[in-house]
Design a protein around this motif. Structure first.
Motif, PDB file in Angstrom:
ATOM      1  N   GLU A 155      16.760-115.201 -99.886  1.00  0.00           N
ATOM      2  CA  GLU A 155      15.839-114.336 -99.586  1.00  0.00           C
ATOM      3  C   GLU A 155      15.698-115.359 -98.360  1.00  0.00           C
ATOM      4  O   GLU A 155      14.274-116.189 -98.173  1.00  0.00           O
ATOM      5  N   ASP A 157      14.204-114.327 -95.608  1.00  0.00           N
ATOM      6  CA  ASP A 157      13.100-113.590 -94.933  1.00  0.00           C
ATOM      7  C   ASP A 157      11.720-113.578 -95.508  1.00  0.00           C
ATOM      8  O   ASP A 157      10.465-114.363 -94.968  1.00  0.00           O
ATOM      9  N   LYS A 158      11.611-114.620 -96.752  1.00  0.00           N
ATOM     10  CA  LYS A 158      10.566-114.408 -97.868  1.00  0.00           C
ATOM     11  C   LYS A 158      10.083-115.895 -97.040  1.00  0.00           C
ATOM     12  O   LYS A 158       9.335-117.269 -96.858  1.00  0.00           O
ATOM     13  N   SER A 160      10.824-117.532 -94.882  1.00  0.00           N
ATOM     14  CA  SER A 160       9.863-117.680 -93.203  1.00  0.00           C
ATOM     15  C   SER A 160       7.968-117.261 -93.537  1.00  0.00           C
ATOM     16  O   SER A 160       7.827-117.318 -92.598  1.00  0.00           O
ATOM     17  N   ARG A 161       8.225-116.596 -94.535  1.00  0.00           N
ATOM     18  CA  ARG A 161       6.815-116.311 -95.094  1.00  0.00           C
ATOM     19  C   ARG A 161       6.009-116.739 -95.859  1.00  0.00           C
ATOM     20  O   ARG A 161       5.754-116.081 -97.313  1.00  0.00           O
ATOM     21  N   SER A 289      14.193-112.009 -83.908  1.00  0.00           N
ATOM     22  CA  SER A 289      13.935-111.900 -85.073  1.00  0.00           C
ATOM     23  C   SER A 289      15.152-111.775 -86.321  1.00  0.00           C
ATOM     24  O   SER A 289      14.668-111.980 -87.364  1.00  0.00           O
ATOM     25  N   ARG A 292      15.710-114.309 -88.881  1.00  0.00           N
ATOM     26  CA  ARG A 292      15.122-114.281 -90.192  1.00  0.00           C
ATOM     27  C   ARG A 292      15.544-112.844 -90.927  1.00  0.00           C
ATOM     28  O   ARG A 292      14.005-112.559 -92.179  1.00  0.00           O
ATOM     29  N   SER A 293      16.450-112.188 -91.650  1.00  0.00           N
ATOM     30  CA  SER A 293      16.265-110.965 -91.611  1.00  0.00           C
ATOM     31  C   SER A 293      17.312-111.316 -93.346  1.00  0.00           C
ATOM     32  O   SER A 293      18.164-111.826 -93.212  1.00  0.00           O
ATOM     33  N   ARG A 294      16.597-110.965 -94.914  1.00  0.00           N
ATOM     34  CA  ARG A 294      17.887-110.528 -95.134  1.00  0.00           C
ATOM     35  C   ARG A 294      19.209-109.725 -95.157  1.00  0.00           C
ATOM     36  O   ARG A 294      20.326-110.551 -95.449  1.00  0.00           O
ATOM     37  N   THR A 295      19.019-108.617 -94.649  1.00  0.00           N
ATOM     38  CA  THR A 295      19.676-108.103 -94.055  1.00  0.00           C
ATOM     39  C   THR A 295      20.968-108.584 -93.383  1.00  0.00           C
ATOM     40  O   THR A 295      22.635-108.709 -93.319  1.00  0.00           O
ATOM     41  N   THR A 296      20.669-109.844 -92.614  1.00  0.00           N
ATOM     42  CA  THR A 296      21.392-110.671 -91.918  1.00  0.00           C
ATOM     43  C   THR A 296      22.347-111.583 -92.764  1.00  0.00           C
ATOM     44  O   THR A 296      22.959-111.536 -92.672  1.00  0.00           O
ATOM     45  N   TYR A 297      21.460-111.791 -93.348  1.00  0.00           N
ATOM     46  CA  TYR A 297      21.810-112.341 -94.667  1.00  0.00           C
ATOM     47  C   TYR A 297      23.393-112.187 -95.221  1.00  0.00           C
ATOM     48  O   TYR A 297      24.655-112.995 -95.236  1.00  0.00           O
TER      49      TYR A 297
END
Length: 315
Positions: A155, A157-158, A160-161, A289, A292-297
């Protein structure tokens, strides 16, 4: 004289003459005061005047009774608005943290302190640590532990948030899954420690072609999550767990293992994934940006599967 009111919650309140008994009490604002008082009493415990002085102290207290956890969380937040307090601090005494027993797990299995409450560890003396069975003189911090669990889950993205994770009930529950209580604590420690050497691991990748991989400085959490998978997919993982997962000490040999995975695997995963298409365009235009994406992972893990036969693994 300092006038202050402390707030507590309880699921049930029983009264008998002048005695009030609380069932499942929790301090909402005042935990730091309690720790400070404990430190004071420990320091001056041989002073015969202390018991009498303490008996003379009166503290105004507000007790909120409710069995509804959601309501108690709102009360907690509103009682801490006067001070800048982070969302993970408000979770220190919630039911998930209390019932999942990570504190007991790390103490019993490894002698490591799990710090639910900010600054709780530094307020403990060596005698306190010895008494409760703590042998490691570093602590696991609740925020960083949450990020470790998110790294395991991919996760990015999460990660980073992280504030939102502690504020959103569903995200929070999905992060602190009870299945992690059954996991060997050494595995969690091994993956938790990665974060402390991410700067040097980043420099290792840059040293293999600074101009080519300069974007890696923006990919801290993605790098962490991929290193987790690199370890889990390594045939020596069990050996690493036994050798480097017993304490929060950052062993030099372990750092070299992480650097090797980064330079020989993650570096090429980045290169193959980002060399064309929209990712190449993002990098060209210095728009980072996507790191920081789940899609990129997910795309990086697909590259890792294709070239290195990695499988997405959990602990």
């Amino acid at each position: 004289m300092v006038k202050t009111t402390k707030t507590l919650t309880a699921e049930q309140i029983d009264t008998n003459n002048k005695i009030v008994s609380l069932i499942e009490p929790r301090i909402l604002n005042g935990a730091q005061t309690v720790m400070t008082l404990k430190a004071f009493v420990d320091e001056y415990k041989t002073d015969s005047r202390i018991p009498e002085k303490l008996q003379a102290i009166k503290v105004m207290a507000r007790i909120v009774r409710s069995r509804q956890d959601e309501f108690l969380k709102k009360v907690t937040i509103n009682n801490n608005r006067q001070n800048p307090i982070m969302p993970w601090n408000l979770r220190a005494n919630d039911l998930i943290q209390l019932h999942l027993h990570f504190e007991d797990k790390f103490r019993n299995e490894l002698g490591i302190y799990y710090e639910r409450r900010e600054n709780a560890f530094e307020n403990l003396t060596y005698e306190d640590l010895e008494q409760i069975g703590i042998t490691d003189y570093k602590a696991i911090e609740i925020k960083k532990f949450a990020q470790t669990l998110l790294a395991i889950q991919g996760e990015v993205d999460k990660m980073s948030r992280i504030s939102e994770v502690f504020e959103n009930e569903r995200y929070y529950r999905d992060t602190f899954k009870d299945k992690y209580l059954k996991v060997d604590a050494k595995k969690l420690i091994l993956l938790y420690k990665i974060q402390y050497r991410l700067p040097s691991i980043t420099r290792e990748i840059l040293s293999r072609g600074e101009n080519k991989y300069y974007y890696v400085t923006k990919a801290r959490n993605l790098l962490w999550a991929l290193l987790v998978q690199g370890l889990l997919n390594n045939g020596e993982f069990k050996t690493y767990v036994e050798k480097y997962g017993r304490s929060l000490v950052i062993e030099g040999d372990y750092v070299e293992i992480l650097k090797s995975i980064a330079s020989k695997r993650v570096r090429f995963i980045f290169s193959k994934t980002f060399q064309k298409g929209r990712y190449a365009e993002y990098i060209k235009n210095e728009k980072y940006s996507f790191l920081r994406s789940r899609t990129t992972y997910n795309d990086c893990m697909e590259t890792a599967r294709k070239y290195y036969s990695w499988k997405r693994m959990d602990v």
